[in-house]
Write an enzyme that holds these catalytic residues in place. Structure first.
Site, PDB file in Angstrom:
ATOM      1  N   GLY A 288      41.506  61.212 -50.238  1.00 26.09           N
ATOM      2  CA  GLY A 288      41.647  59.850 -49.730  1.00 26.09           C
ATOM      3  C   GLY A 288      42.897  59.121 -50.177  1.00 26.09           C
TER       4      GLY A 288
ATOM      5  N   GLY B 222      44.189  65.772 -48.822  1.00 23.66           N
ATOM      6  CA  GLY B 222      44.585  66.450 -47.587  1.00 23.66           C
ATOM      7  C   GLY B 222      45.833  65.762 -47.068  1.00 23.66           C
ATOM      8  N   ARG B 223      45.608  64.506 -46.613  1.00 20.28           N
ATOM      9  CA  ARG B 223      46.684  63.705 -46.041  1.00 20.28           C
ATOM     10  C   ARG B 223      47.901  63.608 -46.984  1.00 20.28           C
ATOM     11  NH1 ARG B 223      45.030  59.336 -42.866  1.00 20.28           N
ATOM     12  NH2 ARG B 223      43.072  59.627 -43.982  1.00 20.28           N
TER      13      ARG B 223
ATOM     14  N   TYR C 150      41.677  54.652 -34.733  1.00 22.22           N
ATOM     15  CA  TYR C 150      41.620  53.850 -35.966  1.00 22.22           C
ATOM     16  C   TYR C 150      42.554  52.657 -35.965  1.00 22.22           C
ATOM     17  CZ  TYR C 150      40.085  58.479 -37.694  1.00 22.22           C
ATOM     18  OH  TYR C 150      39.475  59.685 -37.879  1.00 22.22           O
TER      19      TYR C 150
ATOM     20  N   CYS D  89      45.626  59.595 -18.612  1.00 19.12           N
ATOM     21  CA  CYS D  89      45.087  58.669 -17.646  1.00 19.12           C
ATOM     22  C   CYS D  89      44.166  57.697 -18.356  1.00 19.12           C
ATOM     23  CB  CYS D  89      44.338  59.462 -16.582  1.00 19.12           C
ATOM     24  SG  CYS D  89      44.406  58.629 -15.040  1.00 19.12           S
ATOM     25  N   GLU D  90      44.744  56.864 -19.193  1.00 13.80           N
ATOM     26  CA  GLU D  90      43.936  55.965 -20.006  1.00 13.80           C
ATOM     27  C   GLU D  90      44.857  54.911 -20.610  1.00 13.80           C
ATOM     28  OE1 GLU D  90      40.676  57.486 -21.763  1.00 13.80           O
ATOM     29  OE2 GLU D  90      40.517  55.987 -23.337  1.00 13.80           O
TER      30      GLU D  90
HETATM   31  N1  LLP Z   1      37.319  65.401 -49.386  1.00 14.21           N
HETATM   32  C1  LLP Z   1      36.304  64.969 -48.608  1.00 14.21           C
HETATM   33  C2  LLP Z   1      34.940  65.222 -49.027  1.00 14.21           C
HETATM   34  C3  LLP Z   1      36.585  64.320 -47.400  1.00 14.21           C
HETATM   35  O1  LLP Z   1      35.577  63.897 -46.646  1.00 14.21           O
HETATM   36  C4  LLP Z   1      37.920  64.100 -47.017  1.00 14.21           C
HETATM   37  C5  LLP Z   1      38.231  63.425 -45.765  1.00 14.21           C
HETATM   38  C6  LLP Z   1      38.945  64.559 -47.855  1.00 14.21           C
HETATM   39  C7  LLP Z   1      38.599  65.200 -49.045  1.00 14.21           C
HETATM   40  C8  LLP Z   1      40.399  64.426 -47.523  1.00 14.21           C
HETATM   41  O2  LLP Z   1      40.803  63.109 -47.396  1.00 14.21           O
HETATM   42  P1  LLP Z   1      42.386  62.775 -47.318  1.00 14.21           P
HETATM   43  O3  LLP Z   1      42.971  63.038 -48.674  1.00 14.21           O
HETATM   44  O4  LLP Z   1      42.992  63.657 -46.309  1.00 14.21           O
HETATM   45  O5  LLP Z   1      42.428  61.348 -46.916  1.00 14.21           O
HETATM   46  N2  LLP Z   1      40.320  61.823 -39.673  1.00 14.21           N
HETATM   47  C9  LLP Z   1      40.591  60.656 -40.490  1.00 14.21           C
HETATM   48  C10 LLP Z   1      40.165  60.780 -41.885  1.00 14.21           C
HETATM   49  C11 LLP Z   1      38.771  61.294 -42.069  1.00 14.21           C
HETATM   50  C12 LLP Z   1      38.736  61.954 -43.355  1.00 14.21           C
HETATM   51  C13 LLP Z   1      37.416  62.536 -43.654  1.00 14.21           C
HETATM   52  N3  LLP Z   1      37.331  63.121 -44.932  1.00 14.21           N
HETATM   53  C14 LLP Z   1      42.026  60.205 -40.328  1.00 14.21           C
HETATM   54  O6  LLP Z   1      42.673  60.643 -39.402  1.00 14.21           O
HETATM   55  O7  LLP Z   1      42.507  59.368 -41.086  1.00 14.21           O
END
Ligand code: LLP
Length: 463
Positions: free
Chosen positions: A278, A322-323, A364, A391-392
């Site tokens: 996160g 992740g991000r 979002y 188309c949106e």
């Molecule tokens: N660990 C768990 C248990 C998670 O649920 C998530 C993200 C992460 C790690 C990785 O989070 P990050 O470091 O990437 O923020 N699709 C959305 C975000 C949903 C994330 C869900 N879980 C977006 O595009 O922002």
């Protein structure tokens, strides 16, 4: 900080008014290193280059739209996380942000572990040689087949998300004659997004087992009794795109509180805690993310302090960014198709992709930046909205952006910081073909995920 609120949920989308945008940047040709990957620069002709290759060449060779991923940048971010946490902690890259076999190999080489949340992600990880013991398996509704596959493969941990799953995994592990290492995901009543967090008594969402009402303690009690499980720790993930560490502080306090209760009740000190992912990145120049070493220091200090107070041995910490690893490493390269000035409003710039390659703006209200990259320009800034070809009318890539006033069809523009949750959330809406991911490094480019073709579409349509 981003002007629109929480990029991973519409709940906070009302922090600032619709249509709020800042003044144009002083120099539209400048490339802010906060939002572009580390090897990005403009060459003498004003063309953007990445990994030593210019975008005109990339567009000619691979077409547009394309995600262009800077391998050196990916590796150095992965390494920075690994080094920041050192040998007493584990970094699990969250594969949901973007996963491919090349990425799995890079992670493996850089010493990171991997968090997967579906059978498909698990299959990708295993097929690219990630050792199973370095994989964590997540999800709030893993199927029996997925659990079986994960246990058989020997994944290092399964993160249990419900009472049913505790029994399900224990049963499968016993059937397979093994003991599965598990963590229990709890919800600590903290929700953090961007620069705010809310600590409430209860979280109204689907993940984890609430700490509130003694449910998490009950889950641990049950899991400890089952032969098929080895309970190694507690997991907490509090949100997305977080800049403010205070949410983690409250979460760590509550997780350590549970560890203490477990010790007092069962005489067991669980050896691990996972604080999830996160951590935020810069999507625009207004965002100010923290460096991995600052985050590692803050998290380690919080956990150590809380454990000292609770008189517990400090558990091994793990995190799941992740991000923060892949987000800034890629940009999406588009060709401008039409430029449509709407008097008194703004100019609509249509590109050859859209919500099928980046759903985050529509979903979002996420903010992005954009630059003209096939040349530099001294023209006056014009207020634009970069839109796709779908188309949106909600098919918006960048809601408010300043681009040079001489922008014309055929120009290449690029949207930075699209490495996370763009390809992985891409769709075939309108039967638009998903773009390739092209990795660049040291003057070489290679396709790591190829462009979809009409044959790919038709192969699934069995008539
Ligand atoms: N660990 C768990 C248990 C998670 O649920 C998530 C993200 C992460 C790690 C990785 O989070 P990050 O470091 O990437 O923020 N699709 C959305 C975000 C949903 C994330 C869900 N879980 C977006 O595009 O922002």
């Amino acid at each position: 900080m981003s002007r629109s609120a929480h990029p991973a949920g519409p709940r906070h989308a009302d922090v600032l008014p619709e249509g709020h945008y800042s003044a144009p940047p002083a120099d539209l040709n400048s490339l802010d290193p906060k939002v572009w990957s580390e090897t990005v620069t403009r060459d003498a002709d004003g063309v953007l280059t990445v990994g030593g290759i210019d975008v005109k060449r990339l567009a000619e060779e691979y077409g547009t739209p394309a995600y262009v991923l800077d391998e050196d940048d990916f590796r150095s971010r992965a390494r920075a996380w690994r080094t920041a946490f050192g040998d007493n902690a584990d970094v699990f890259y969250a594969g949901k942000a973007f996963l491919s076999r090349a990425v799995v190999r890079w992670l493996n080489e850089e010493g990171l572990n991997l968090d997967v949340c579906s059978g498909g992600e698990l299959a990708t990880a295993l097929s690219a040689g990630m050792p199973a013991e370095r994989i964590a398996f997540h999800g709030n509704n893993k199927s029996v087949a997925e659990i079986r596959r994960a246990v058989e493969a020997g994944v290092g941990r399964i993160v249990l998300d419900s009472f049913q799953e505790i029994v399900r995994v224990a049963h499968i592990a016993r059937e397979l004659g093994t003991r599965q290492r598990v963590q229990i995901r709890i919800t600590v009543g903290v929700e953090a997004h961007t620069h705010e967090f809310i600590a409430t008594a209860h979280e109204d969402q689907k993940f984890g087992i609430p700490l509130a009402g003694g449910q998490a303690a009950e889950a641990v009690r049950r899991a400890l009794q089952l032969d098929g499980l080895e309970v190694i720790g507690i997991h907490s993930h509090i949100g997305s795109q977080i800049f403010d560490m205070s949410g983690f502080e409250v979460a760590a306090h509550r997780v350590v509180g549970l560890l203490k209760d477990i010790r007092d009740e069962h005489g067991v000190e669980l050896p691990e805690i996972d604080l999830g992912g996160g951590l935020g990145i810069a999507y625009t120049s207004d965002d100010d993310p923290r460096e991995p070493h600052e985050i590692a220091k803050a998290l380690t200090e919080i956990v150590t302090r809380e454990c000292e107070v609770a008189k517990l041995r400090t558990p091994r910490i793990s995190v799941e960014p992740g991000r923060a690893i892949v987000g800034p490493t890629a940009f999406t390269l588009y060709e401008v198709g039409t430029v449509k000035p709407l008097d008194g409003l703004r100019t609509y710039v249509s590109v050859d992709g859209g919500m099928s390659d980046n759903i985050r703006t529509a979903l979002y209200d996420a903010e992005y930046s954009v630059s003209l990259v096939s040349r530099s320009s001294d023209a006056e800034p014009m207020l634009t909205r970069v839109v796709g070809k779908h188309c949106e009318s909600g098919d918006i890539v960048v809601k408010d952006a300043f681009l040079p006033g001489d922008l014309a069809p055929g120009d290449l523009i690029a949207v930075p910081a699209t490495g996370a949750y763009c390809r992985s959330m891409a769709s075939n809406y309108n039967h638009v073909l998903r773009p390739p991911v092209v990795a660049v490094k040291d003057g070489q480019a290679r396709v790591i995920v190829r462009r979809e073709t009409e044959e790919d579409l038709l192969r699934l349509d069995v008539g």
